[in-house]
Design an enzyme around this catalytic site. Sequence first.
Site, PDB file in Angstrom:
ATOM      1  N   GLU A 202       4.180   1.013  -1.886  1.00  0.00           N
ATOM      2  CA  GLU A 202       3.377   1.222  -3.197  1.00  0.00           C
ATOM      3  C   GLU A 202       3.019   2.351  -3.728  1.00  0.00           C
ATOM      4  O   GLU A 202       1.994   3.041  -3.595  1.00  0.00           O
ATOM      5  CB  GLU A 202       1.966   0.180  -3.076  1.00  0.00           C
ATOM      6  CG  GLU A 202       1.010   0.320  -4.076  1.00  0.00           C
ATOM      7  CD  GLU A 202       1.399  -0.300  -5.468  1.00  0.00           C
ATOM      8  OE1 GLU A 202       2.701  -0.675  -5.549  1.00  0.00           O
ATOM      9  OE2 GLU A 202       0.536  -0.689  -6.245  1.00  0.00           O
TER      10      GLU A 202
ATOM     11  N   SER B 151       0.772  -1.180   0.142  1.00  0.00           N
ATOM     12  CA  SER B 151      -0.018   0.072  -0.003  1.00  0.00           C
ATOM     13  C   SER B 151       0.937   1.233   0.108  1.00  0.00           C
ATOM     14  O   SER B 151       2.072   1.136   0.062  1.00  0.00           O
ATOM     15  CB  SER B 151      -1.020  -0.080   1.200  1.00  0.00           C
ATOM     16  OG  SER B 151      -0.040   0.268   2.478  1.00  0.00           O
ATOM     17  N   LYS B 152       0.132   2.456  -0.075  1.00  0.00           N
ATOM     18  CA  LYS B 152       1.003   3.703  -0.042  1.00  0.00           C
ATOM     19  C   LYS B 152       2.028   3.527   1.095  1.00  0.00           C
ATOM     20  O   LYS B 152       3.049   4.089   1.047  1.00  0.00           O
ATOM     21  CB  LYS B 152       0.177   4.799   0.114  1.00  0.00           C
ATOM     22  CG  LYS B 152      -0.636   5.215  -1.171  1.00  0.00           C
ATOM     23  CD  LYS B 152      -0.582   6.665  -1.495  1.00  0.00           C
ATOM     24  CE  LYS B 152      -1.029   6.959  -2.854  1.00  0.00           C
ATOM     25  NZ  LYS B 152      -2.509   7.110  -3.154  1.00  0.00           N
ATOM     26  N   ARG B 153       1.447   3.096   2.231  1.00  0.00           N
ATOM     27  CA  ARG B 153       2.352   3.150   3.383  1.00  0.00           C
ATOM     28  C   ARG B 153       3.331   2.429   3.479  1.00  0.00           C
ATOM     29  O   ARG B 153       4.483   2.892   4.032  1.00  0.00           O
ATOM     30  CB  ARG B 153       1.541   2.572   4.484  1.00  0.00           C
ATOM     31  CG  ARG B 153       1.699   2.880   6.124  1.00  0.00           C
ATOM     32  CD  ARG B 153       0.674   2.581   7.009  1.00  0.00           C
ATOM     33  NE  ARG B 153       0.220   1.095   6.485  1.00  0.00           N
ATOM     34  CZ  ARG B 153       0.434  -0.045   6.618  1.00  0.00           C
ATOM     35  NH1 ARG B 153       1.590  -0.112   7.490  1.00  0.00           N
ATOM     36  NH2 ARG B 153      -0.094  -1.176   6.297  1.00  0.00           N
ATOM     37  N   ASN B 154       3.538   1.387   2.629  1.00  0.00           N
ATOM     38  CA  ASN B 154       4.719   0.452   2.734  1.00  0.00           C
ATOM     39  C   ASN B 154       5.423   0.256   1.398  1.00  0.00           C
ATOM     40  O   ASN B 154       5.957  -0.795   1.309  1.00  0.00           O
ATOM     41  CB  ASN B 154       4.486  -0.882   3.475  1.00  0.00           C
ATOM     42  CG  ASN B 154       3.254  -1.824   2.589  1.00  0.00           C
ATOM     43  OD1 ASN B 154       3.096  -1.490   1.663  1.00  0.00           O
ATOM     44  ND2 ASN B 154       2.783  -2.678   3.468  1.00  0.00           N
TER      45      ASN B 154
END
Length: 487
Positions: free
Chosen positions: A264, A259-262
Amino acid sequence: MSSSKSPVRVRFAPSPTGDLHVGNIRTALFDWAFARHTGGTFIFRIEDTDKERVTDQYIEAAAETLRWLGLDWDEGPGVGGEYGPYLQSERLDIYREWGEKFLQTKDAYHCYCSNEELEARREAAAKAHKAPGYDGACRELSDEMIEKYRSEGRKPVLRMRMPEGSTTFHDLIRGEVTFDHSFVPDFVLMRSDGSPLYTLAAAVDDVLMKITHILRGEDLLSSTPRQIRLYQAMGVAKESYPLFAHLPFVMGADNTKLSKRNGEVSIAWYRERGFLPEALCNYLALLGWSPGDDRENVSLEEIAALFEVERVNSSPARFDIKKLEAINGDKIRALTIDQFLERSLPFLIDGEVVSGNQDELVILKKALPLIQERIVTLSEVPQMLSFLFVGSLTLNEDSSKKISDPLSQEVLQASLTVLTNLKDWNLEEIEKALRSELLEKRELKPRLAFSPVRIAVTGSHISPPLFESLELLGKDRTIARISALIA
Ligand code: GLU
Ligand code: ZN
């Protein structure tokens, strides 16, 4: 079953609702590599039936990202091809015609249920522990019912009829996959305004564009039985169905879905930070695939030469930015100085370190070899080399403090004297003078001895090698910078 089905035609079919991400590009890369490996055709198709979310700007950005990475397409936007148009928004009539046909053959039917009715029945089914999904209410409507719904002003959606039974197909990566149709309810093909849904548009295009292999993300696995149902309704013979290969998920470093957090984030993000396209392709190729030995450095040509879809792993791959950084460093070291200069220049110009004139290029060609071994991304270049292009330096608080302690002041004073007395300003002489004055005569540890000089001359304790930096900077500027910091 083998993956050779000739001539191979594969497509990358994103719905660019934003900039392309790591996961999209891993799919694009595998599609491209499969086409190139088999001597087949790589098709770039834009799934933009959701015109509100897929904008022209994102479509152009997607094409630009593919071009930057070196993933060239044989058919698609900007290139053309005999199966176009390759933008689904320009093919709406085709989907409508097929929808019409399915209605006539009774493979599909009009469904007049309102969202509220569907929702209420879904809740009731859940309470009764029945399978979720459409319950088939409109499958066999009488003429009277249809008349009644129409008079109420209801506008129907078009729904595909899923027969009882199951669908089995051979996935090139995960082997035999079976879907029981009790979990594949009748699905919507077209909205009440006549616009197609993804399942319909993708299946129709895959057939009309004569796609032989569909390599795509595992998230689309569950749409496969629906698309196979559509091939069948379109009259495609079973042996002519495209073959499927569903690529494993890419997980974040923390083992949760990317995801954006990790990690992506968009490929543009990596590009802006100075990752090289060949490093991204190299790294993404290793997410779920391996060249067959333990090498970790592969070029795009090697990926194309070695890519076998059967060697894609079915278990999730883990995205690891540290590994990407290591590969990026390797790729930077593999550049010639001219290439390194060409790649770094936009970062130096953006960072307002240079304007790109001839004199600057001469200095850069001497300076870049000094940092080529030391950096991980191109975005480090401006900060490493700016000291060569500014008149005077401004030190940050830490550096100012460091430089004003008594030992630093002593080192600067001693350096100033020996350097001022140097007749020949070259690497050898500079090194000899500073070593004998600071290390031998004063018996200082190298770090203590050289750090004040480094800060004074480059403005930072991280810089290219010290003596080379002094040589490049020149005697006058070196002396001026050291003097300026002596209290
Ligand atoms: N347009 C779909 C997506 O971006 C992919 C379609 C497919 O590969 O079948 O997720
Ligand atoms: Zn209905």
